[in-house]
Design a protein around this motif. Sequence first.
Motif, PDB file in Angstrom:
ATOM      1  N   GLN A   1      -2.039   2.369  -7.344  1.00 56.84           N
ATOM      2  CA  GLN A   1      -2.310   0.956  -7.080  1.00 56.84           C
ATOM      3  C   GLN A   1      -1.982   0.034  -8.252  1.00 56.84           C
ATOM      4  OE1 GLN A   1      -4.803   3.256  -7.731  1.00 56.84           O
ATOM      5  NE2 GLN A   1      -4.988   2.348  -9.759  1.00 56.84           N
TER       6      GLN A   1
ATOM      7  N   TYR B   1       0.696   4.782   0.501  1.00 63.16           N
ATOM      8  CA  TYR B   1      -0.007   5.760   1.335  1.00 63.16           C
ATOM      9  C   TYR B   1       1.043   6.669   1.951  1.00 63.16           C
ATOM     10  CZ  TYR B   1       1.539   2.932   5.329  1.00 63.16           C
ATOM     11  OH  TYR B   1       2.310   2.258   6.242  1.00 63.16           O
TER      12      TYR B   1
ATOM     13  N   TYR C   1      -0.411  -0.641  -3.107  1.00 60.49           N
ATOM     14  CA  TYR C   1      -0.569   0.805  -3.287  1.00 60.49           C
ATOM     15  C   TYR C   1       0.391   1.517  -2.354  1.00 60.49           C
ATOM     16  CZ  TYR C   1      -3.282   0.157   1.013  1.00 60.49           C
ATOM     17  OH  TYR C   1      -3.665  -0.184   2.290  1.00 60.49           O
TER      18      TYR C   1
ATOM     19  N   GLY D   1       1.461  -0.191   0.932  1.00 60.14           N
ATOM     20  CA  GLY D   1       0.238  -0.763   1.472  1.00 60.14           C
ATOM     21  C   GLY D   1      -0.116  -2.038   0.722  1.00 60.14           C
TER      22      GLY D   1
ATOM     23  N   GLY E   1      -8.029   7.491   2.249  1.00 60.61           N
ATOM     24  CA  GLY E   1      -7.269   7.692   3.460  1.00 60.61           C
ATOM     25  C   GLY E   1      -8.099   7.512   4.718  1.00 60.61           C
TER      26      GLY E   1
ATOM     27  N   TYR F   1      -3.104   6.556   7.503  1.00 62.34           N
ATOM     28  CA  TYR F   1      -2.888   6.118   6.129  1.00 62.34           C
ATOM     29  C   TYR F   1      -3.533   7.109   5.159  1.00 62.34           C
ATOM     30  CZ  TYR F   1      -1.965   2.013   8.957  1.00 62.34           C
ATOM     31  OH  TYR F   1      -1.487   1.166   9.928  1.00 62.34           O
TER      32      TYR F   1
ATOM     33  N   THR G   1      -4.268   7.151  -0.223  1.00 67.46           N
ATOM     34  CA  THR G   1      -4.056   5.804  -0.756  1.00 67.46           C
ATOM     35  C   THR G   1      -4.245   5.775  -2.271  1.00 67.46           C
ATOM     36  OG1 THR G   1      -6.363   5.303  -0.250  1.00 67.46           O
ATOM     37  CG2 THR G   1      -4.743   4.700   1.399  1.00 67.46           C
TER      38      THR G   1
END
Length: 323
Positions: free
Chosen positions: A281, A296, A294, A308, A271, A275, A278
Amino acid sequence: MTLRRTLTAVAAATFLALLPNTAQAAVSYPDPRPITGQQIIHDPTVIKLKSGGYVAYSTGGIIGARLSKDGKQWDDEGNAFAEPPSWWYEYNNTGDPWAPDISYRAGKYWLYYAVSSWGTNHSAIGVATSDSGLPGTWTDHGKVFSSETTDSWNAIDPGIIKADGKLWMAFGSYWTGIRMVELNPATGKAIEGATVDHLATRPDLPYAVEGPYIVKHGRYYYLFASYDACCAGVNSTYKIKVGRATNVEGPYVDSTGKSMLEGGGDLLLEGHGRYVGTGGQSVFQDKGQDWLAYHYYDAEDEGTPKLGLNKLVWNKNGWPNVA
């Protein structure tokens, strides 16, 4: 001054390219690619469709679906399934699937997903297929692999990879971390009696590592995983780490040589600014370029989970970085 600035920029870029992945991450984290339309998503899996455009599937609803023509404008397309398959209710009372993974193999699209309840490893991974990969076209084929409370692993968060002529599924969340099992390429399901490999864990309870995704680059296999806590909005601490191995079954190590079975892993993205958290993914390819997808939690939008997207670039030592 212009020439000096240019030389300084070149020197800085060269310096960053030579740094280990963890050191580069410590310097700065890039923001995700700007997108428009329906940005809300959790645990995204993205693929470029053979018919053109992109589809993203995610946790939320009956596997939430998003479509895009250009990878920038995303539109809500409902759910992958019109209604939950009946067997999902064995694992939660709402028929709510998690963390899908989409891939293309043998002339069709394959969608893997997990069904479970929060805080238990009474869990299962299922699979569906589609000729087009579009929402509403999926045929479910039932369970691929499952876990019970007597097992030391948790059958959620599937990630599929084909390696050396075999098909593999990485999976896992907490419960000693990341595991992997071989699949039957014809059915897409776990081979009966197959060994459950151990790829990554942490030395500290509750072994907070999950969401594995493996990709091949050069002569290495790279294991991406989410560490720490998701699903808490702006209080989430999710971050993405990576290790690599010359064999898909491991052992996976970070850039210092520390095994991911001993808590190793290079920090790829965490992060920064708005954001937060995170993780969740996956990786997809578009025109030869690797992309990291991913979610966030947007600190400027009450912690709403959003998509993201960042390019993955590979440094001279063969380690990935986000760009």
